[in-house]
Design an enzyme around this catalytic site. Structure first.
Site, PDB file in Angstrom:
ATOM      1  N   ASP A 108       3.924  -1.091  -2.801  1.00  8.89           N
ATOM      2  CA  ASP A 108       2.981  -2.200  -2.897  1.00  8.89           C
ATOM      3  C   ASP A 108       3.451  -3.201  -3.947  1.00  8.89           C
ATOM      4  OD1 ASP A 108       0.250  -3.598  -3.062  1.00  8.89           O
ATOM      5  OD2 ASP A 108      -0.191  -1.959  -1.696  1.00  8.89           O
ATOM      6  N   ASN A 166      -5.271  -6.819   9.162  1.00 10.78           N
ATOM      7  CA  ASN A 166      -6.508  -7.574   8.956  1.00 10.78           C
ATOM      8  C   ASN A 166      -6.660  -8.794   9.848  1.00 10.78           C
ATOM      9  OD1 ASN A 166      -6.990  -5.784   6.911  1.00 10.78           O
ATOM     10  ND2 ASN A 166      -6.795  -7.251   5.247  1.00 10.78           N
TER      11      ASN A 166
END
Length: 344
Positions: free
Chosen positions: A21, A145
């Site tokens: 990340d 998303n």
């Protein structure tokens, strides 16, 4: 997910988790326990820069997975797990994600959290995911998303894809979180989040609306996204590996693809249906912690989805001049207003 009902001795000890990340801010009181990592972006100049998190995204995921249960703040699923923060953002590319997975193979990581993805597929990345799985590494991946089809690498048949759900009364009705609400609300208030990607590749769903977790330097924020749902399942996977009786046997203690598949089976079998949405939005449902660690018996395992429902191992040929290593990877979360919605 009934984490609150888990005995206090179930803390994920002995399991190695990698969070690929934006890094992890060890300045945060709840994240002091993260002591290892790799800055993939700056591997030649500053490979130890993994503890700097300009986006806060990696720290937020790390908090859900393994925040220390000190006197203040939050407690993660597996606070005693060994966490490695692999810094890929901002600016990460597929070639660097491949490097990060190579680090995971080298360090014998057990579970990888991938709250990231993109629209295009990469055969080179898929082959690395397969290598990782054969090495006993379980990749838990955010579905995306965009509100459309499951994105890559969550669409790979070699990972566990996670969609996002929300619950009424866990955020103010006039907050930006209310924008995630759809019509698929069940009797308990669970709903499928509007932004969450869907499709037959979705294995399970997890909380991904108004999730409070750590952000730099020592604060907290409530964010939405399949990025926030995925670390719930990653943390649960660590607890399962550490404490489920199956993984104390020789058959599943040995690292390999069979171990990864058994882990995925247990997580899927622990899930219960939530929301009134179809299963392409929730998969088998929301995993149950007590079932997943073996403290309560599971019902019979539902039939597995056919392999053909996932993405084929060989990708479609790309247009001339396509460079799979130039594809940028993006984290999946929805920052609060007044920021404009981002295609992450």
């Amino acid at each position: 997910m009934r984490l609150d009902q888990l005995p206090g001795t179930y803390r994920g000890q002995g399991v190695r988790i990698a969070i690929i990340d934006s890094g992890a801010a060890t300045t945060h009181d709840n994240l002091h326990g993260i002591r290892a990592g790799f800055d993939v972006i700056n591997k030649k100049t500053n490979p130890d820069g993994w503890d700097q998190d300009a986006l806060g995204h990696g720290s937020h995921c790390a908090g859900v997975i393994a925040a220390a249960d000190i006197a203040s703040g939050i407690r993660g699923f597996a606070p005693d797990a060994e966490v490695h923060a692999c810094k890929l953002f901002p600016g990460g590319q597929v070639s660097q994600l491949i490097d990060a997975l190579e680090y995971c193979i080298d360090k014998q990581i057990d579970v990888v959290n991938l709250s990231l993805g993109g629209a295009a597929v990469s055969e080179a990345l898929e082959q690395q995911i397969i290598r990782a799985r054969r090495a006993g590494i379980a990749c838990i991946v955010a579905a995306g998303n965009s509100g459309g089809a499951v994105q890559y690498p969550a669409s790979s048949p070699n990972v566990l894809a996670v969609a996002a759900i929300g619950k009424l009364d866990e955020f103010p009705a006039d907050s930006y979180h209310a924008q995630t609400l759809d019509a698929n609300v069940d009797a308990y208030g669970y709903f499928t989040a509007k932004f969450s990607c869907f499709g037959p590749q979705v294995a399970v769903c997890a909380p991904g609306v108004a999730i409070t977790s750590c952000v730099p330097p020592n604060n907290f924020a409530a964010w939405d996204g399949t990025s926030m749902a995925t670390p719930h399942v990653t943390g649960l996977a660590a607890l399962c590996l550490a404490h489920h009786p199956d993984f104390q046997t020789q058959q599943y203690r040995t690292r390999g693809a069979e171990r990864v598949e058994r882990l995925f089976q247990i997580i899927r079998a622990s899930a219960r249906r939530v929301s009134l949405g179809d299963q392409s939005r929730t998969g088998y449902g929301m995993p149950d912690t007590l079932l997943a660690v073996g403290l309560q018996p599971q019902a019979a395992m539902p039939p597995m989805q056919p392999q053909s429902m996932g993405m084929p191992l060989m990708m479609q040929a790309q247009a001339p001049g396509y460079d799979p290593f130039a594809l940028g990877m993006l984290p999946y979360y929805r920052p609060p207003l007044p920021y404009a919605p981002l295609a992450w």
